[in-house]
Each structure stands twice: as structure tokens, then as C-alpha cells.
Design a protein around this motif. Sequence first.
Motif, PDB file in Angstrom:
ATOM      1  N   GLU A 117     -18.959   0.971   5.151  1.00 29.47           N
ATOM      2  CA  GLU A 117     -19.500   0.684   6.484  1.00 29.47           C
ATOM      3  C   GLU A 117     -21.020   0.528   6.433  1.00 29.47           C
ATOM      4  O   GLU A 117     -21.588  -0.404   7.016  1.00 29.47           O
ATOM      5  CB  GLU A 117     -19.116   1.796   7.448  1.00 29.47           C
ATOM      6  N   ALA A 118     -21.676   1.450   5.734  1.00 26.51           N
ATOM      7  CA  ALA A 118     -23.144   1.414   5.678  1.00 26.51           C
ATOM      8  C   ALA A 118     -23.635   0.206   4.884  1.00 26.51           C
ATOM      9  O   ALA A 118     -24.619  -0.437   5.270  1.00 26.51           O
ATOM     10  CB  ALA A 118     -23.664   2.709   5.055  1.00 26.51           C
ATOM     11  N   LEU A 119     -22.971  -0.131   3.783  1.00 25.51           N
ATOM     12  CA  LEU A 119     -23.422  -1.265   2.972  1.00 25.51           C
ATOM     13  C   LEU A 119     -23.261  -2.588   3.727  1.00 25.51           C
ATOM     14  O   LEU A 119     -24.140  -3.459   3.647  1.00 25.51           O
ATOM     15  CB  LEU A 119     -22.639  -1.308   1.656  1.00 25.51           C
ATOM     16  N   ILE A 120     -22.158  -2.756   4.439  1.00 24.19           N
ATOM     17  CA  ILE A 120     -21.978  -3.972   5.236  1.00 24.19           C
ATOM     18  C   ILE A 120     -23.080  -4.094   6.272  1.00 24.19           C
ATOM     19  O   ILE A 120     -23.644  -5.170   6.491  1.00 24.19           O
ATOM     20  CB  ILE A 120     -20.584  -3.964   5.906  1.00 24.19           C
ATOM     21  N   ASP A 121     -23.408  -2.990   6.896  1.00 22.99           N
ATOM     22  CA  ASP A 121     -24.457  -3.013   7.928  1.00 22.99           C
ATOM     23  C   ASP A 121     -25.825  -3.278   7.315  1.00 22.99           C
ATOM     24  O   ASP A 121     -26.651  -3.976   7.901  1.00 22.99           O
ATOM     25  CB  ASP A 121     -24.456  -1.692   8.692  1.00 22.99           C
ATOM     26  N   VAL A 122     -26.098  -2.709   6.136  1.00 22.48           N
ATOM     27  CA  VAL A 122     -27.396  -2.915   5.483  1.00 22.48           C
ATOM     28  C   VAL A 122     -27.607  -4.393   5.153  1.00 22.48           C
ATOM     29  O   VAL A 122     -28.681  -4.957   5.399  1.00 22.48           O
ATOM     30  CB  VAL A 122     -27.504  -2.048   4.213  1.00 22.48           C
ATOM     31  N   ASP A 195     -11.993 -11.658   7.556  1.00 26.38           N
ATOM     32  CA  ASP A 195     -11.167 -10.458   7.398  1.00 26.38           C
ATOM     33  C   ASP A 195     -12.085  -9.270   7.106  1.00 26.38           C
ATOM     34  O   ASP A 195     -12.414  -8.983   5.956  1.00 26.38           O
ATOM     35  CB  ASP A 195     -10.152 -10.654   6.276  1.00 26.38           C
ATOM     36  N   TYR A 196     -12.503  -8.590   8.167  1.00 31.05           N
ATOM     37  CA  TYR A 196     -13.410  -7.454   8.017  1.00 31.05           C
ATOM     38  C   TYR A 196     -12.715  -6.294   7.308  1.00 31.05           C
ATOM     39  O   TYR A 196     -13.322  -5.628   6.455  1.00 31.05           O
ATOM     40  CB  TYR A 196     -13.908  -7.012   9.395  1.00 31.05           C
ATOM     41  N   ALA A 197     -11.454  -6.045   7.668  1.00 25.47           N
ATOM     42  CA  ALA A 197     -10.732  -4.923   7.063  1.00 25.47           C
ATOM     43  C   ALA A 197     -10.574  -5.113   5.557  1.00 25.47           C
ATOM     44  O   ALA A 197     -10.710  -4.157   4.784  1.00 25.47           O
ATOM     45  CB  ALA A 197      -9.367  -4.768   7.732  1.00 25.47           C
ATOM     46  N   ASN A 198     -10.308  -6.337   5.138  1.00 26.45           N
ATOM     47  CA  ASN A 198     -10.143  -6.598   3.710  1.00 26.45           C
ATOM     48  C   ASN A 198     -11.474  -6.475   2.976  1.00 26.45           C
ATOM     49  O   ASN A 198     -11.532  -5.968   1.842  1.00 26.45           O
ATOM     50  CB  ASN A 198      -9.556  -7.991   3.510  1.00 26.45           C
ATOM     51  N   LEU A 199     -12.560  -6.919   3.610  1.00 25.21           N
ATOM     52  CA  LEU A 199     -13.889  -6.776   3.013  1.00 25.21           C
ATOM     53  C   LEU A 199     -14.236  -5.306   2.834  1.00 25.21           C
ATOM     54  O   LEU A 199     -14.725  -4.890   1.771  1.00 25.21           O
ATOM     55  CB  LEU A 199     -14.930  -7.470   3.885  1.00 25.21           C
ATOM     56  N   LYS A 200     -13.960  -4.523   3.847  1.00 21.92           N
ATOM     57  CA  LYS A 200     -14.237  -3.091   3.764  1.00 21.92           C
ATOM     58  C   LYS A 200     -13.374  -2.424   2.693  1.00 21.92           C
ATOM     59  O   LYS A 200     -13.844  -1.565   1.937  1.00 21.92           O
ATOM     60  CB  LYS A 200     -13.977  -2.449   5.125  1.00 21.92           C
ATOM     61  N   ASN A 202     -12.131  -3.820  -0.036  1.00 20.09           N
ATOM     62  CA  ASN A 202     -12.601  -4.220  -1.368  1.00 20.09           C
ATOM     63  C   ASN A 202     -13.879  -3.484  -1.754  1.00 20.09           C
ATOM     64  O   ASN A 202     -14.048  -3.079  -2.915  1.00 20.09           O
ATOM     65  CB  ASN A 202     -12.825  -5.726  -1.412  1.00 20.09           C
ATOM     66  N   LEU A 203     -14.782  -3.309  -0.797  1.00 22.82           N
ATOM     67  CA  LEU A 203     -15.998  -2.541  -1.079  1.00 22.82           C
ATOM     68  C   LEU A 203     -15.662  -1.079  -1.345  1.00 22.82           C
ATOM     69  O   LEU A 203     -16.289  -0.441  -2.204  1.00 22.82           O
ATOM     70  CB  LEU A 203     -16.967  -2.653   0.097  1.00 22.82           C
ATOM     71  N   THR A 204     -14.697  -0.559  -0.628  1.00 19.73           N
ATOM     72  CA  THR A 204     -14.261   0.822  -0.845  1.00 19.73           C
ATOM     73  C   THR A 204     -13.700   0.997  -2.249  1.00 19.73           C
ATOM     74  O   THR A 204     -14.023   1.962  -2.959  1.00 19.73           O
ATOM     75  CB  THR A 204     -13.200   1.209   0.194  1.00 19.73           C
ATOM     76  N   GLN A 205     -12.861   0.064  -2.681  1.00 21.53           N
ATOM     77  CA  GLN A 205     -12.285   0.138  -4.023  1.00 21.53           C
ATOM     78  C   GLN A 205     -13.352  -0.029  -5.093  1.00 21.53           C
ATOM     79  O   GLN A 205     -13.316   0.649  -6.143  1.00 21.53           O
ATOM     80  CB  GLN A 205     -11.205  -0.941  -4.181  1.00 21.53           C
ATOM     81  N   TRP A 206     -14.306  -0.895  -4.868  1.00 27.17           N
ATOM     82  CA  TRP A 206     -15.412  -1.097  -5.800  1.00 27.17           C
ATOM     83  C   TRP A 206     -16.210   0.185  -5.974  1.00 27.17           C
ATOM     84  O   TRP A 206     -16.581   0.558  -7.093  1.00 27.17           O
ATOM     85  CB  TRP A 206     -16.294  -2.236  -5.270  1.00 27.17           C
ATOM     86  N   TYR A 207     -16.477   0.866  -4.878  1.00 36.95           N
ATOM     87  CA  TYR A 207     -17.227   2.122  -4.913  1.00 36.95           C
ATOM     88  C   TYR A 207     -16.423   3.226  -5.600  1.00 36.95           C
ATOM     89  O   TYR A 207     -16.966   3.985  -6.422  1.00 36.95           O
ATOM     90  CB  TYR A 207     -17.589   2.525  -3.487  1.00 36.95           C
ATOM     91  N   GLU A 208     -15.137   3.336  -5.301  1.00 37.77           N
ATOM     92  CA  GLU A 208     -14.305   4.387  -5.900  1.00 37.77           C
ATOM     93  C   GLU A 208     -14.166   4.197  -7.410  1.00 37.77           C
ATOM     94  O   GLU A 208     -14.190   5.175  -8.164  1.00 37.77           O
ATOM     95  CB  GLU A 208     -12.930   4.394  -5.229  1.00 37.77           C
ATOM     96  N   ASP A 209     -14.011   2.950  -7.849  1.00 36.64           N
ATOM     97  CA  ASP A 209     -13.917   2.689  -9.287  1.00 36.64           C
ATOM     98  C   ASP A 209     -15.195   3.105 -10.006  1.00 36.64           C
ATOM     99  O   ASP A 209     -15.148   3.672 -11.113  1.00 36.64           O
ATOM    100  CB  ASP A 209     -13.631   1.203  -9.538  1.00 36.64           C
ATOM    101  N   TYR A 210     -16.311   2.815  -9.385  1.00 39.93           N
ATOM    102  CA  TYR A 210     -17.585   3.176 -10.017  1.00 39.93           C
ATOM    103  C   TYR A 210     -17.765   4.697 -10.030  1.00 39.93           C
ATOM    104  O   TYR A 210     -18.244   5.261 -11.026  1.00 39.93           O
ATOM    105  CB  TYR A 210     -18.736   2.518  -9.263  1.00 39.93           C
ATOM    106  N   MET A 211     -17.383   5.382  -8.937  1.00 42.59           N
ATOM    107  CA  MET A 211     -17.570   6.822  -8.868  1.00 42.59           C
ATOM    108  C   MET A 211     -16.651   7.555  -9.841  1.00 42.59           C
ATOM    109  O   MET A 211     -16.947   8.689 -10.234  1.00 42.59           O
ATOM    110  CB  MET A 211     -17.326   7.315  -7.446  1.00 42.59           C
ATOM    111  N   GLU A 212     -15.541   6.957 -10.228  1.00 42.47           N
ATOM    112  CA  GLU A 212     -14.712   7.564 -11.274  1.00 42.47           C
ATOM    113  C   GLU A 212     -15.471   7.634 -12.598  1.00 42.47           C
ATOM    114  O   GLU A 212     -15.405   8.641 -13.313  1.00 42.47           O
ATOM    115  CB  GLU A 212     -13.422   6.769 -11.445  1.00 42.47           C
TER     116      GLU A 212
END
Length: 245
Positions: A117-122, A195-200, A202-212
Amino acid sequence: VSQSRYHALASGRKRTYLAGICAKSTGMTQLPVFETVFALVLVYALLSIVVSILIEMWNYWRKSRSRMLVQAIHQLLSDPINKNYGELLLEHYLIKNLFNPDTRQPPQYISSNLFAEALIDVIAQQARHTLVKLNLPKVDEKDGSITPISDSRNTAPDFEIKETLHRFRTGLESMKPSPFRDAMFSIYDKSGQNDYANLKANLTQWYEDYMERVGEWYKVKQSRNALFFGFVVAIGLNLQYRDWK
């Protein structure tokens, strides 16, 4: 006959006595072994607890988790060609509210949903003044008749979502070419144009993969700390043992 019976009783008593001595000696040898094993397990368990407490105190004093999270976000959103998006994300009001109000210490954890949410807004704030046109019903200039819109998705929330997506893409287009911009464009294109939900997601999955991966780095760092504090505790106990002697 009486003499032979006497010798038989004597030999039987002797065997019984020797058997009792053997049983006692066996019990005496097994009991110290059990006590030694139990004592070693207890000592190692207590030492591991002491080392764990020292590691937690060290992490609290050094703010290790918060510093690791801030470093990871800066590395993930690194874009020296355009802006410091890591700092912009941490300064966003959604993330800023997670800071400690007294010490202003960064949070130890940021959820993937809040991050997206924050990254999309930034990125969308880079095109703050751009607007998307709303698909309104058409009015005939001659007779004033209104042609309704068959698309039922033209509601106020839907308009805000379309505007956010439009500003997000415009914000990406305003950036200079960089690896971070290419990554964001790749995620945006795979998510669909509206598709806002799909964008969110995908960004969520990108962040979770990196945090692993960040979690694995943190475990390696903590294993080094455990080795260091274990060595310190071992030396300290050895010195104290010599003083007691």
C-alpha cells in the motif's frame, strides 16, 4: 551326611553373599553414570539459556532487528538514479505510525500488505496532479437525452482506484531508466492495466520473497553472535572455576 549338608548350606550362603555384592557394585557403577549424564545435560541447557539471554540483550541494545529491516528496505528499493525510495517509504504516514513515539525507533516488522500500500502511494505521489478521466453518461445536445453507461463499475471507489493506477503508471513513466523502474514496470504489466488488487498482490509477493532471504541473512548473523557469546561464557566459567580451586 550331616557334614555334607553343612558344606552345601555354607556354599549356598557364600554364593548368595557374592551375588548380593555383585548387584550392589553394579548399581553403584550405573548410578554415577546416570548422574553424570543428567548433570551434563542440565549444565548445557543452562548455558544455552544464558547465551540466548545475552544475545537478546545484545540485539535489544544494538536495535539489530530494526536496523536489519531498515537496511533491507533500502537495499530492496535502491535507486541511485532517481530517488531514495527506501527513505520515502519509511517516511510514509502508513509506516511512520509504526515508529516508537518516544525513541523514534523504526519498527521491527512491516507487513507485506502495508508495504505494498505504501509503495504504490509513494510512486503515485510522483504524479500527484494528474487525473484520470471518469467515464460519465453521455448527454445529447439536441434533445437532452442521457445515454446510460452499461459499465456498472463507474463508482466513486472505482474511480479512486483507477486514478491511483493511472498516477502509479504516470509516476513510473516520469522516472529515469533504472533497474528499480524496470522491476516496477514488470510488476505493473503483469498485474494488468486496471487491476489494483493484482498489483498489490504482486508487490506483496515480491516483498515476501525478498524478506525470506533477509531472514536467512539474519539467522547467519545470529549464529555468529551465538558462537561469540558461547565462547565468552565458556572462558568466563573456566576462569571462575580456577578461582574457586
